[in-house]
Design an enzyme around this catalytic site. Structure first.
Site, PDB file in Angstrom:
ATOM      1  N   ASN A  10       0.875  -1.181   0.000  1.00 31.20           N
ATOM      2  CA  ASN A  10       0.000   0.000   0.000  1.00 31.20           C
ATOM      3  C   ASN A  10       0.907   1.223   0.000  1.00 31.20           C
ATOM      4  OD1 ASN A  10      -1.779   2.077   0.448  1.00 31.20           O
ATOM      5  ND2 ASN A  10      -2.410   1.415   2.503  1.00 31.20           N
ATOM      6  N   TRP A  11       0.989   1.854  -1.157  1.00 33.24           N
ATOM      7  CA  TRP A  11       1.934   2.967  -1.295  1.00 33.24           C
ATOM      8  C   TRP A  11       1.421   4.277  -0.686  1.00 33.24           C
ATOM      9  CZ3 TRP A  11       4.650   2.767  -6.795  1.00 33.24           C
ATOM     10  CH2 TRP A  11       5.556   1.713  -6.784  1.00 33.24           C
ATOM     11  N   LYS A  12       0.143   4.274  -0.255  1.00 32.26           N
ATOM     12  CA  LYS A  12      -0.434   5.503   0.327  1.00 32.26           C
ATOM     13  C   LYS A  12      -0.183   6.680  -0.627  1.00 32.26           C
ATOM     14  CE  LYS A  12      -0.213   3.293   4.768  1.00 32.26           C
ATOM     15  NZ  LYS A  12      -0.106   3.380   6.211  1.00 32.26           N
ATOM     16  N   HIS A  97      -9.566   1.165   4.806  1.00 34.51           N
ATOM     17  CA  HIS A  97      -8.298   1.426   5.505  1.00 34.51           C
ATOM     18  C   HIS A  97      -8.534   2.436   6.626  1.00 34.51           C
ATOM     19  CE1 HIS A  97      -4.206   2.622   6.349  1.00 34.51           C
ATOM     20  NE2 HIS A  97      -3.831   1.491   5.768  1.00 34.51           N
ATOM     21  N   GLU A  99      -6.887   4.866   7.612  1.00 34.22           N
ATOM     22  CA  GLU A  99      -6.608   6.271   7.269  1.00 34.22           C
ATOM     23  C   GLU A  99      -7.788   6.895   6.534  1.00 34.22           C
ATOM     24  OE1 GLU A  99      -2.801   5.583   5.424  1.00 34.22           O
ATOM     25  OE2 GLU A  99      -1.952   5.107   7.384  1.00 34.22           O
ATOM     26  N   GLU A 167      -5.462  -4.769  10.438  1.00 33.04           N
ATOM     27  CA  GLU A 167      -4.491  -3.690  10.646  1.00 33.04           C
ATOM     28  C   GLU A 167      -4.831  -2.950  11.941  1.00 33.04           C
ATOM     29  OE1 GLU A 167      -2.373  -2.600   6.678  1.00 33.04           O
ATOM     30  OE2 GLU A 167      -3.766  -1.068   7.299  1.00 33.04           O
ATOM     31  N   GLY A 173       2.264   2.602  10.924  1.00 33.34           N
ATOM     32  CA  GLY A 173       2.913   3.868  10.582  1.00 33.34           C
ATOM     33  C   GLY A 173       3.959   4.341  11.584  1.00 33.34           C
ATOM     34  N   SER A 214       3.504  -1.912  10.416  1.00 31.73           N
ATOM     35  CA  SER A 214       4.940  -1.955  10.690  1.00 31.73           C
ATOM     36  C   SER A 214       5.619  -3.267  10.288  1.00 31.73           C
ATOM     37  CB  SER A 214       5.206  -1.658  12.172  1.00 31.73           C
ATOM     38  OG  SER A 214       4.682  -0.386  12.521  1.00 31.73           O
ATOM     39  N   GLY A 235       2.980  -1.095   4.311  1.00 28.19           N
ATOM     40  CA  GLY A 235       2.985   0.335   3.998  1.00 28.19           C
ATOM     41  C   GLY A 235       4.384   0.812   3.680  1.00 28.19           C
TER      42      GLY A 235
END
Ligand code: 13P
Length: 255
Positions: A10-12, A97, A99, A167, A173, A214, A235
């Site tokens: 997941n490249w965000k 997700h 976020e 998650e 993160g 992580s 991530g």
């Protein structure tokens, strides 16, 4: 699919430009395309999907997205539809997700997105996870409810396009309070299996379960070996082709 490990990057909102996106993807592809026991998926920002898809050769590395809208067309400023994604060759989409939930997405909206994504033929990676662990174990009920609401109306026939990613927000993160331990993840992977069995009986057992939060080159193997998960949602470490390559190599070795 279940026999192969599913490793999703997941490249965000990274990397900062197309040139870097292409270079990172190509470097990842070099390793991923050699691995028989791993299905690699890269989920870049929408705007890179089309160009990265052009770099795809074969099936060992494919492209996904990080969100999608509930309708295929309409007056929805700023949104991207499921069929727009499939027309570019994306095959996976991450939904729910934390976020995005933090931006206001509720389980009901996520459920509509899940159903729309299935209809277009996308494989859904549904993220669930608690923000903190209370001593009474209420977080378990919280996660089961997230799943039940997001999967409302999802049929047994859709399950071949379904992936659940655990998650825990506290482990994601730069601001993670501590890394999750393999036993934390095992507990929830069992809960996810039970929730799927309650909803779909034995068909629920076909749904791959991932862990994310992580994950790095040092701990990846432990989650795969000790937590009864079928893969990882990565991530930060998926943006470093060398580190992600090491994660892919260790996933390829885990039986
Ligand atoms: P990190 O691997 O950077 O902790 O992010 C996890 C994640 O949110 C993947 O979806």
């Amino acid at each position: 699919m279940k026999s192969k490990k599913l490793i999703i990057g997941n490249w965000k909102m990274y990397p900062v430009n197309m040139k870097d996106a292409k270079a990172t993807f190509s470097a990842i592809k070099k390793v991923a395309s050699t691995l028989r026991n791993v299905q690699t998926v890269i989920c870049p920002p929408f705007i890179y999907v089309s160009e990265l898809k052009k770099l795809v050769t074969g099936h060992r590395v494919v492209i996904g997205a990080q969100n999608v809208w509930t309708e295929n067309e309409g007056a929805y400023t700023g949104e991207i539809s499921p069929t727009m994604l499939t027309s570019l060759g994306a095959t996976y989409v991450i939904l729910g997700h934390s976020e995005r939930r933090a931006m206001g997405e509720a389980d009901e909206l996520i459920n509509k997105k899940v159903l729309a994504a299935f209809k277009a033929g996308l494989t859904v990676v549904l993220c669930v996870g608690e923000s903190m662990r209370d001593p009474d174990g209420l977080y378990m009920k919280f996660i089961a409810t997230q799943m039940q609401t997001a999967l409302h109306g999802v049929q047994k026939k859709d399950l071949s396009q379904m992936v659940i990613a655990y998650e825990p927000i506290w482990a994601i993160g730069k601001h993670a309070t501590r890394p999750a331990l393999p036993e934390d993840v095992l507990e929830i992977s069992i809960l996810i299996k039970k929730t799927l069995a309650d909803l779909y009986a034995k068909d629920g057992a076909t749904v791959p379960i991932l862990y994310g939060g992580s994950v790095d080159a040092k701990n990846a193997w432990e989650f795969l070996l000790k937590s009864q998960v079928d893969g990882l949602l990565v991530g930060r470490a998926s943006l470093d082709a060398k580190v992600f390559g090491e994660i892919l190599l260790s996933a390829d070795k885990v039986k």
